[in-house]
Design a protein around this motif. Structure first.
Motif, mmCIF file in Angstrom:
data_model
loop_
_atom_site.group_PDB
_atom_site.id
_atom_site.type_symbol
_atom_site.label_atom_id
_atom_site.label_comp_id
_atom_site.label_asym_id
_atom_site.label_seq_id
_atom_site.Cartn_x
_atom_site.Cartn_y
_atom_site.Cartn_z
ATOM 1 N N GLY A 103 1.071 -1.130 -0.001
ATOM 2 C CA GLY A 103 -0.072 -0.004 0.028
ATOM 3 C C GLY A 103 0.886 1.167 -0.135
ATOM 4 O O GLY A 103 1.757 1.522 -0.893
ATOM 5 N N GLU A 104 0.992 2.012 0.972
ATOM 6 C CA GLU A 104 1.512 3.280 1.054
ATOM 7 C C GLU A 104 2.734 3.290 2.017
ATOM 8 O O GLU A 104 3.219 4.354 2.159
ATOM 9 C CB GLU A 104 0.478 4.265 1.864
ATOM 10 C CG GLU A 104 -0.650 4.673 0.812
ATOM 11 C CD GLU A 104 -0.443 5.368 -0.331
ATOM 12 O OE1 GLU A 104 0.624 6.027 -0.609
ATOM 13 O OE2 GLU A 104 -1.001 4.737 -1.676
ATOM 14 N N SER A 105 3.139 2.078 2.414
ATOM 15 C CA SER A 105 4.316 1.779 2.937
ATOM 16 C C SER A 105 4.962 0.806 2.749
ATOM 17 O O SER A 105 4.437 -0.155 2.059
ATOM 18 C CB SER A 105 3.896 1.877 4.496
ATOM 19 O OG SER A 105 3.242 1.101 4.878
ATOM 20 N N THR A 106 6.232 0.445 3.180
ATOM 21 C CA THR A 106 6.951 -0.594 2.832
ATOM 22 C C THR A 106 6.490 -1.921 3.829
ATOM 23 O O THR A 106 5.811 -1.606 4.951
ATOM 24 C CB THR A 106 8.462 -0.588 3.213
ATOM 25 O OG1 THR A 106 8.536 -0.220 4.708
ATOM 26 C CG2 THR A 106 9.199 0.489 2.537
ATOM 27 N N ALA A 107 6.747 -3.086 3.332
ATOM 28 C CA ALA A 107 6.065 -4.151 4.212
ATOM 29 C C ALA A 107 6.874 -4.984 5.327
ATOM 30 O O ALA A 107 6.438 -5.772 5.955
ATOM 31 C CB ALA A 107 6.082 -5.412 3.088
ATOM 32 N N GLY A 108 8.074 -4.088 5.362
ATOM 33 C CA GLY A 108 8.979 -4.445 6.894
ATOM 34 C C GLY A 108 9.819 -5.686 6.364
ATOM 35 O O GLY A 108 10.259 -6.413 7.420
ATOM 36 N N PHE A 109 9.979 -5.909 5.119
ATOM 37 C CA PHE A 109 11.086 -6.922 4.814
ATOM 38 C C PHE A 109 11.600 -6.742 3.495
ATOM 39 O O PHE A 109 10.912 -5.993 2.711
ATOM 40 C CB PHE A 109 10.332 -8.317 4.951
ATOM 41 C CG PHE A 109 9.250 -8.786 3.612
ATOM 42 C CD1 PHE A 109 10.090 -9.416 2.742
ATOM 43 C CD2 PHE A 109 8.184 -8.615 3.871
ATOM 44 C CE1 PHE A 109 9.183 -9.713 1.797
ATOM 45 C CE2 PHE A 109 7.155 -8.981 2.698
ATOM 46 C CZ PHE A 109 7.652 -9.446 1.804
ATOM 47 N N CYS A 110 12.742 -7.321 3.276
ATOM 48 C CA CYS A 110 13.430 -7.283 1.895
ATOM 49 C C CYS A 110 13.851 -8.439 1.546
ATOM 50 O O CYS A 110 14.436 -9.359 2.418
ATOM 51 C CB CYS A 110 14.323 -6.175 1.657
ATOM 52 S SG CYS A 110 15.840 -6.400 2.704
ATOM 53 N N MET A 111 14.510 -8.694 0.231
ATOM 54 C CA MET A 111 14.831 -9.833 -0.248
ATOM 55 C C MET A 111 16.352 -9.366 -1.046
ATOM 56 O O MET A 111 16.385 -8.370 -1.538
ATOM 57 C CB MET A 111 14.308 -10.663 -1.327
ATOM 58 C CG MET A 111 13.206 -11.382 -0.534
ATOM 59 S SD MET A 111 11.967 -12.276 -1.878
ATOM 60 C CE MET A 111 11.016 -10.854 -2.305
#
Length: 729
Positions: A103-111
């Motif tokens: 949505g309007e923010s990051t999902a709290g994780f990355c790859m």
């Protein structure tokens, strides 16, 4: 298509053609000589498709930032993961880190995808539990593991059985030795041997790697190192890494994967271990591990960013309490806080032009010096950590070079300053002496006209010694002794009104004032070695071209004993100061050693008496086992003051120990003597049983009866020589 158009043109020659087709045919005719008759069969060569993702990791626990801060968060994550390895980046602005939006923010994780599987595994170990900021701690896993977890069915949680407790070897058991012996390790040939030493008898082997030898492996293939308190022996096996041994039987206590390892550095409190493979091209050349858990905390390149790779790499240094690990960079000192190994306050300590820094041995205080720059003079700074408060700054002018020497207890700091005249053709020295334990950190300057080649502090004291000469290459040098304290006589006035007033009383008092003790002239030495117990110092001439002279000097009694160990290149005191080792050793690498015939070591008493000598064809290393002092300074002074009270107790213990040793050494002789006495007793019994028969055979004569013998005393005088002398009256 062009060839087909040309064929249609030939078939329909003379007929009216479509204008577009006619133009296409004309173009085909012009390009006819450029085309091959070989039919086209395109087979594109794509790179092999990878259906596994061992080089990819998933990082969760990141902040959920709004879109406006997406780029800022992404840069921070990219900077973090690049410290460990190289993410796979493409030319289309992809950095190798995929951070999805929710949505309007990051999902709290990355790859993150790394170039190699090793980098990915390293990232999992280093970043697991890493505090990204005050409110976010990272959780890291390999992508296949995340995929495996996602496919698990939801079930009721079952608490796993606790791992059975496995007691580790008692790393301090060696301190319980009833004879209070010291210990040392040597490396020669392919052998690594640990010995006991009591300064009375020959060294006794404690462990020689027999268990590993029976298993067909070597427990050390390179150099070995004791931990600062002697709890662990670290052996280096370059193909595998570092192995720790401890306990009575030298059992394996830990193993740290560090291929190509060439150097290790324990933290002072033995909580952490730093390894280095000395590889400039390895982004993880230096690794920091937690000793108890074996966890890799962080990896570093051999050279920090911006530092020239032409010279030796700037070394890491531990603070005295293991709280900080620091390394010098270009115009800065990077200080990392344990156990997270993050930069202190997220920024390095700015130190423009820094050339050298050192930690205080007993406080979180950094000392560094920087040369003159533009209109600023050279200066020595003392910085308190973590507050970064400047405790003291000393400005210096016309400086060529500085070198810093800390007192073992951190009470004093000596800075040897090499200065030049305005023409820069003449050089001279002075010593800046900082008193760390006094208010304001006062500084005293000691002017020295000669060149100063060495300066060493007396452990547990306030004196220091230095080698000086008119020029550094002089064959004869002077050794001077100075004391940071001076003994003065003070007079106490009588108290008015006291009945038993005996007048003013005098006493001796120590004050903080530099004073020269003495100078020994015409010495042949290039190194000084104070005993850990103080008072005794060895003035040694070491090196290939040196004489190997060893001068044992008692600074209090002024007694001097001169000995020699030809071609000696090292002098090592044991932790107690009772014994000292001198050795001729060769590097483990580098081929033939031209002085191999002299390889070996000698053990001496602190008074200069040679106690033991051993030679080897190849000899690489000798290390005393470190031992912490369990008594404070006042307690040590109290023991020295009341030492006579313990003399009888010590003498009795020595006699019992000698008696026990004697009984052990003569055990075989006593057993043989007992056997011989048993034979005699058996023969006497046989003789006693046959006595009557023996007397009967002799017609009643008993040869053992004393009454059958007549005793006569005969005196005979024999003149051996005579001599006549005439005495004139």
């Amino acid at each position: 298509f062009i060839h087909r158009a040309h064929e249609l043109y030939i078939e329909r020659e003379g007929s009216i053609m479509d204008p577009e087709l006619e133009a296409l045919a004309d173009e085909a005719e012009e390009l006819d000589g450029y085309f091959s008759d070989t039919p086209l069969n395109p087979e594109p060569k794509y790179p092999p498709l990878r259906d596994t993702f061992e080089t990819s990791i998933v990082i969760s626990g990141l902040p959920k930032a709004p879109k406006a801060k997406f780029e800022k968060l992404l840069k921070a994550v990219v900077k973090l993961v690049k410290r460990i390895g190289n993410p796979v980046a493409t030319g289309d602005d992809f950095s190798g880190v995929l951070m999805p939006l929710n949505g309007e923010s990051t999902a709290g994780f990355c790859m993150v995808e790394y170039e190699t599987e090793g980098e990915a595994n390293n990232a999992v170990q280093v970043l697991q539990g890493y505090k990204f900021d005050k409110n976010h701690t990272l959780t890291v896993a390999l992508y296949p593991r995340v995929k495996e977890l996602a496919s698990l069915e939801a079930k009721e949680f079952q608490e796993p059985e606790p791992v059975p407790f496995e007691e580790k070897p008692n790393a301090m058991e060696w301190l319980e030795d009833s004879n209070q012996r010291d210990s040392f390790v040597i490396r020669h040939g392919k052998e690594t041997l640990v010995h006991w030493w009591d300064a009375r008898n020959d060294p006794v082997i404690d462990y020689d790697g027999e268990r590993e030898r029976d298993a067909g492996v070597q427990w050390c293939e390179y150099y070995c190192h004791w931990s600062p308190a002697g709890s662990y022996l670290a052996t280096l096996v370059p193909q595998r890494g570092v192995i720790l041994w401890s306990g009575k039987n030298y059992e394996k206590s830990g193993r740290f994967v560090a291929p190509g390892v060439r150097m290790v550095l324990f933290s002072p409190q033995e909580n952490y271990l730093l390894t280095s493979n000395q590889d400039q091209n390895d982004p993880a050349a230096i690794k920091v591990y937690h000793v108890q858990t074996g966890k890799l905390l962080r990896a570093f390149p051999l050279f920090p960013e911006g530092v020239s790779k032409e010279g030796p790499p700037p070394p890491f240094q531990w603070s005295h309490d293991d709280k900080y690990l620091a390394r010098m960079g270009k115009d800065l000192i990077s200080i990392f806080e344990t156990p997270g190994m993050r930069l202190l306050d997220k920024r390095s300590l700015s130190t423009e032009g820094i050339c050298e820094f050192q930690w205080s041995p007993n406080a979180n205080v950094l000392a560094y010096w920087a040369p003159e720059a533009k209109n600023s003079p050279a200066h020595v700074d003392l910085i308190e950590i973590p507050s970064r408060k400047q405790l003291r700054q000393k400005n210096l002018f016309n400086v060529t070079k500085c070198s810093m020497v800390w007192h073992d207890q951190g009470d004093y700091l000596a800075v040897k300053v090499t200065r030049h005249t305005k023409s820069k053709k003449t050089f001279y020295n002075n010593i800046e002496l900082f008193r760390l334990n006094e208010a304001g950190v006062p500084v005293e300057m000691l002017d020295i006209k000669d060149a100063v080649m060495s300066l060493v502090w007396e452990p547990n004291g306030s004196r220091f010694a230095m080698i000086q000469a008119e020029n550094p290459g002089a064959s004869k040098v002077n050794v001077s002794f100075y004391d940071m304290k001076k003994e003065v006589e003070t007079t106490k006035k009588p108290i008015v009104g006291m009945k038993k007033n005996k007048g003013p009383s005098k006493s001796l008092e120590l004050i903080s004032e530099l004073n020269k003790v003495e100078t020994l002239e015409g010495k042949q030495c290039n190194f000084l070695f104070w005993s850990p117990a103080g008072t005794t110092i060895i003035m040694a001439s070491l090196g290939d071209s040196a004489s190997g002279t060893l001068e044992f000097y008692d600074v209090n009694s002024k007694s001097l004993v001169v000995k020699e160990h030809y071609r000696a290149n090292q002098v090592l005191w044991d932790p107690s100061g009772r014994s000292v080792a001198t050795l001729v050793s060769q590097p483990l690498e580098g081929g033939h050693f031209k002085f191999a015939m002299d390889n070996g070591y000698m053990l001496w008493s602190f008074q200069g008496e040679r106690l033991y000598q051993q030679s080897f064809e190849t000899f690489y290393q000798f290390l005393w086992r470190p031992r912490e002092s369990l008594l404070s300074r006042p307690e040590v002074a109290k023991v020295k003051k009341n030492l006579k009270k313990y003399e009888k107790q010590f003498d009795k213990a020595d006699r019992e120990r000698q008696r026990k040793l004697y009984l052990e050494e003569t055990k075989g002789k006593r057993m043989e003597r007992s056997k011989f006495r048993e034979i005699l007793e058996r023969n006497r019994e046989i003789l006693s049983r046959r006595r009557a028969e023996h007397v009967a055979l002799l017609g009643g004569y008993d040869s053992d009866d004393e009454s059958n013998f007549v005793r006569r005393e005969v005196t005979r005088e024999t003149v051996l020589s005579t001599k006549e002398e005439s005495v004139l009256g």
